[in-house]
Design an enzyme around this catalytic site. Sequence first.
Site, PDB file in Angstrom:
ATOM      1  N   LYS A  31     -17.576  -0.813   6.529  1.00 47.19           N
ATOM      2  CA  LYS A  31     -18.137  -1.875   5.695  1.00 47.19           C
ATOM      3  C   LYS A  31     -19.650  -1.738   5.522  1.00 47.19           C
ATOM      4  O   LYS A  31     -20.186  -1.963   4.431  1.00 47.19           O
ATOM      5  CB  LYS A  31     -17.809  -3.226   6.342  1.00 47.19           C
ATOM      6  CG  LYS A  31     -18.251  -4.402   5.510  1.00 47.19           C
ATOM      7  CD  LYS A  31     -17.870  -5.704   6.198  1.00 47.19           C
ATOM      8  CE  LYS A  31     -18.521  -6.882   5.503  1.00 47.19           C
ATOM      9  NZ  LYS A  31     -18.279  -8.134   6.235  1.00 47.19           N
ATOM     10  N   PHE A  36     -11.102  -6.998  14.351  1.00 52.12           N
ATOM     11  CA  PHE A  36     -10.020  -7.475  13.492  1.00 52.12           C
ATOM     12  C   PHE A  36      -9.661  -6.421  12.444  1.00 52.12           C
ATOM     13  O   PHE A  36     -10.540  -5.878  11.784  1.00 52.12           O
ATOM     14  CB  PHE A  36     -10.441  -8.781  12.805  1.00 52.12           C
ATOM     15  CG  PHE A  36      -9.403  -9.284  11.842  1.00 52.12           C
ATOM     16  CD1 PHE A  36      -8.130  -9.632  12.295  1.00 52.12           C
ATOM     17  CD2 PHE A  36      -9.674  -9.383  10.483  1.00 52.12           C
ATOM     18  CE1 PHE A  36      -7.156 -10.082  11.409  1.00 52.12           C
ATOM     19  CE2 PHE A  36      -8.714  -9.832   9.589  1.00 52.12           C
ATOM     20  CZ  PHE A  36      -7.451 -10.182  10.052  1.00 52.12           C
ATOM     21  N   MET A  80      24.246   9.005   0.649  1.00 57.59           N
ATOM     22  CA  MET A  80      24.144  10.305   1.305  1.00 57.59           C
ATOM     23  C   MET A  80      24.533  10.220   2.776  1.00 57.59           C
ATOM     24  O   MET A  80      25.136  11.133   3.324  1.00 57.59           O
ATOM     25  CB  MET A  80      22.725  10.868   1.148  1.00 57.59           C
ATOM     26  CG  MET A  80      22.579  12.290   1.642  1.00 57.59           C
ATOM     27  SD  MET A  80      23.729  13.429   0.844  1.00 57.59           S
ATOM     28  CE  MET A  80      22.708  14.086  -0.471  1.00 57.59           C
ATOM     29  N   GLU A 124       0.814  -1.216   0.000  1.00 56.79           N
ATOM     30  CA  GLU A 124       0.000   0.000   0.000  1.00 56.79           C
ATOM     31  C   GLU A 124       0.848   1.268   0.000  1.00 56.79           C
ATOM     32  O   GLU A 124       0.407   2.311  -0.474  1.00 56.79           O
ATOM     33  CB  GLU A 124      -0.973   0.020   1.182  1.00 56.79           C
ATOM     34  CG  GLU A 124      -2.098  -0.998   1.073  1.00 56.79           C
ATOM     35  CD  GLU A 124      -1.703  -2.382   1.560  1.00 56.79           C
ATOM     36  OE1 GLU A 124      -0.527  -2.569   1.958  1.00 56.79           O
ATOM     37  OE2 GLU A 124      -2.569  -3.281   1.546  1.00 56.79           O
TER      38      GLU A 124
HETATM   39  C1  LIG Z   1      12.616   6.037   4.487  1.00 54.03           C
HETATM   40  C2  LIG Z   1      13.929   6.666   4.743  1.00 54.03           C
HETATM   41  N1  LIG Z   1      14.799   6.109   5.609  1.00 54.03           N
HETATM   42  C3  LIG Z   1      15.996   6.691   5.840  1.00 54.03           C
HETATM   43  C4  LIG Z   1      16.343   7.856   5.233  1.00 54.03           C
HETATM   44  C5  LIG Z   1      17.693   8.497   5.524  1.00 54.03           C
HETATM   45  N2  LIG Z   1      18.519   8.520   4.313  1.00 54.03           N
HETATM   46  C6  LIG Z   1      18.616   9.617   3.525  1.00 54.03           C
HETATM   47  S1  LIG Z   1      19.547   9.355   2.164  1.00 54.03           S
HETATM   48  C7  LIG Z   1      19.879   7.774   2.611  1.00 54.03           C
HETATM   49  C8  LIG Z   1      20.729   6.906   1.744  1.00 54.03           C
HETATM   50  C9  LIG Z   1      20.190   6.734   0.374  1.00 54.03           C
HETATM   51  O1  LIG Z   1      20.908   5.694  -0.260  1.00 54.03           O
HETATM   52  P1  LIG Z   1      20.674   5.336  -1.777  1.00 54.03           P
HETATM   53  O2  LIG Z   1      19.230   5.186  -2.062  1.00 54.03           O
HETATM   54  O3  LIG Z   1      21.517   4.178  -2.119  1.00 54.03           O
HETATM   55  O4  LIG Z   1      21.117   6.650  -2.552  1.00 54.03           O
HETATM   56  P2  LIG Z   1      22.575   7.337  -2.662  1.00 54.03           P
HETATM   57  O5  LIG Z   1      22.641   8.369  -1.586  1.00 54.03           O
HETATM   58  O6  LIG Z   1      23.582   6.263  -2.490  1.00 54.03           O
HETATM   59  O7  LIG Z   1      22.570   7.955  -3.995  1.00 54.03           O
HETATM   60  C10 LIG Z   1      19.263   7.477   3.830  1.00 54.03           C
HETATM   61  C11 LIG Z   1      19.375   6.186   4.533  1.00 54.03           C
HETATM   62  C12 LIG Z   1      15.403   8.412   4.347  1.00 54.03           C
HETATM   63  N3  LIG Z   1      15.619   9.564   3.721  1.00 54.03           N
HETATM   64  N4  LIG Z   1      14.218   7.812   4.106  1.00 54.03           N
END
Ligand SMILES: Cc1ncc(C[n+]2csc(CCOP(=O)(O)OP(=O)(O)O)c2C)c(N)n1
Lengths: 567, 168
Positions: free
Chosen positions: A164, A114, A476, A52
């Site tokens: 429902k 439920f 990042m 979802e």
């Molecule tokens: C749902 C969620 N969890 C954690 C984060 C924290 N976060 C921001 S960027 C990132 C890493 C992203 O990694 P990737 O998708 O491999 O992209 P890259 O930065 O390597 O290009 C994280 C864990 C977030 N933004 N969203």
Amino acid sequence: MARMIGADMFFETLIHQGIDVVFGIPGGYVLKVYDVMTKYEDRIKHVLARHEQGATHMADGYARASGKPGVVLCTSGPAATNTVTGIATAQMDSSPVVVFTGQVPLPYLGSDAFQEADHIGITRPCTKHNYLVRRTRDLPLAMKEAFYIASTGRPSPVLVDMPKDVILGEDELVIPEKVSLRGYKPVMKGNIAQIKKAVGMILKAKRPLIFGGGGLIWSEASEELKTFAHRLEIPVTSTLMGLGSYPADDPLFISMLGMHGSYAANMAVHESDLVISIGARFDDRATGGNFEKFAPYAKIIHIDIDPSTIDKNIVVHCPILGDAKTVLKQMLELLPSEIKKNRKKWLGQINKWEREHPIGYEQNGDKILTTYVVDTLSNITKGEAIIVSDVGQHQMWVAQFYKFKYPRTHITSGGLGTMGFGFPAAIGAKFARPDKQVICVCGDGSFQMNMQELATAVENQMDLKIILMNNRHHGMVRQWQTMFFDGNYSASYFKVLPDFVKLAESFGAKGLKVERPEDVESSLREGLSTEGVVLMEIMVDCEELVYPMIAPGGAMNEMILGASDIA
Amino acid sequence: MRHTISLFVDNESGVLSRVAGLFSARGFNIESLNVAETMDPETSRITLVTEGDDFIISQIIKRFNNMVNVINVTDLTDEPRVEREMVLIRVEAKDKTRAEILRMADIFRAKVLDVGQKTYTLELTGDKEKVNAFIGLLLPLGIKEIARTGTVAMEREAKPSKKKGDKK
Ligand SMILES: Cc1ncc(C[n+]2csc(CCOP(=O)(O)OP(=O)(O)O)c2C)c(N)n1
């Protein structure tokens, strides 16, 4: 008047509303809705998502690409709670998503039945409004109101909870033509006195700058913006959400501003004497987060449809409440036919900043740089594709290097920064714009958060491309660890990753892997021109960092421009 | 600074939690809150008193204006207004304090609602200061229980609000 059950009213009202696609997953309390759905198949396409959250991002992507509301249908409890991340994502970026949930029968409400959850309570803070429908006959009105609220004013998600017994109950179908809500009357036209004041300020300004945001896109104001900028010769910068509202190849465009904005854009904000913000909310990622040091020499005009954004982060000199397109038109009407602009010095200065520190990269080693991939993608597609990015470094590089020409072609989760948004949103965008090349650019981290939707894409025989930048990291996160945590790479490395090519193939999609810089262009060309769902896994350098960067809390002229700037 | 905010809202379920939610989302406490139907049964009036940063309160008021169920909102803080609060006080009535309680009730124009073996229940209406003063005087005599309505307030001269919709 026709008598029918609530489930039929649901579809009759959707059709009346002009909705032709619904993203969802069936379950307990909406089974009757799904049962009658087969009668409406010729008019309403149901897209069976695999989660979802995925369905909600799809509806969001659909809304962002089309400007029309995106619709989600699912059951109660876990299904409804699964939509919450999607709803919050849509809310932060002002996207009109309307979510319909099944609910336990009215007499059981609050009894821990439920799959019962308090959908109304849970989604209250992340929707513009929500409804618990108590009588079958009220369902069409609630739906009409929901669509009206979601898509007018500042667009936002709305949830309609359908117990429902309301779904099963029978009554006359009455779909109201018009909706009138005494507590909700969005203002479109700007106050004329404020507009005159703003025009006066603009005509006097020596170093004016347009600071455009996502509101420009929702209000379809691109034409007016262009006319306005050209007539007054005012340079234009944009927030992440505003990208596409102004063509990147226009000489007045000076790229994105903010935490990872261009040097020229951020310097221009800092040195400007008049910032004209249109449909932006001065979010901390756009301003650097140091509201005190923001645009210290500038007066600020703030045009926005949402009164609660005015004076929220930045106290402004001339607020104008109204719809961006309407207000721009009003301002254009007030401009004199001859305007003394004298912009040479200001535009020259901006040009100098652009030359001093252009955003760039040097692809010369044997490791592929993500910047190079995005730049190549921009060239190959000539800025014509819809790019849906996920969250992380790759998202910033898409914003910096892809030359967006049109509104609604850059889709990303800016406000909430929801990893896992990109791929399902790309599916939604493709449903909205089957005529367009739709490409999801994601990271290995983000893709893993909603990769189950590969099944949805293949099932619908979509022509959809995924460019997965595999740096084996939460890139990042790694970047922040490099810059601010002494390289302590805690939990940002993936010891285990799936073989993404095989993964795609196991779903019936096509996969290809790119490991050498010299193969990037040809592989992208090959992947993009292959029919169907194609996942291109690009093995990229995990050490590349996004520059420039304003450290959190910094002023806009305090940018880290490259590795040598890190102490 | 203390703010007295008046809201006209749709008289339906969920509205109150929406209103309260804006405060809890910012970690703000609501000092008092009063809700009741107006002359129009479809509309309720809320009077809300809160202590907080003026800037944040003005943000909250803008958000109230955005709410679909909020018909009208006014910050009465800087407006000429009348404010009243009602309190019910159950106070210990011993032989030697009975007369004094009644005397004080008389001075404050409080009503005696219930006379029991051991307690008197009094009703007092007034502004917050008066209510507080009365409670302060009764405190040494032994207050058993107290119920306050919270402030209800009105602008001194009903003027049509410019902000949003029509007041009923
Ligand atoms: C749902 C969620 N969890 C954690 C984060 C924290 N976060 C921001 S960027 C990132 C890493 C992203 O990694 P990737 O998708 O491999 O992209 P890259 O930065 O390597 O290009 C994280 C864990 C977030 N933004 N969203």
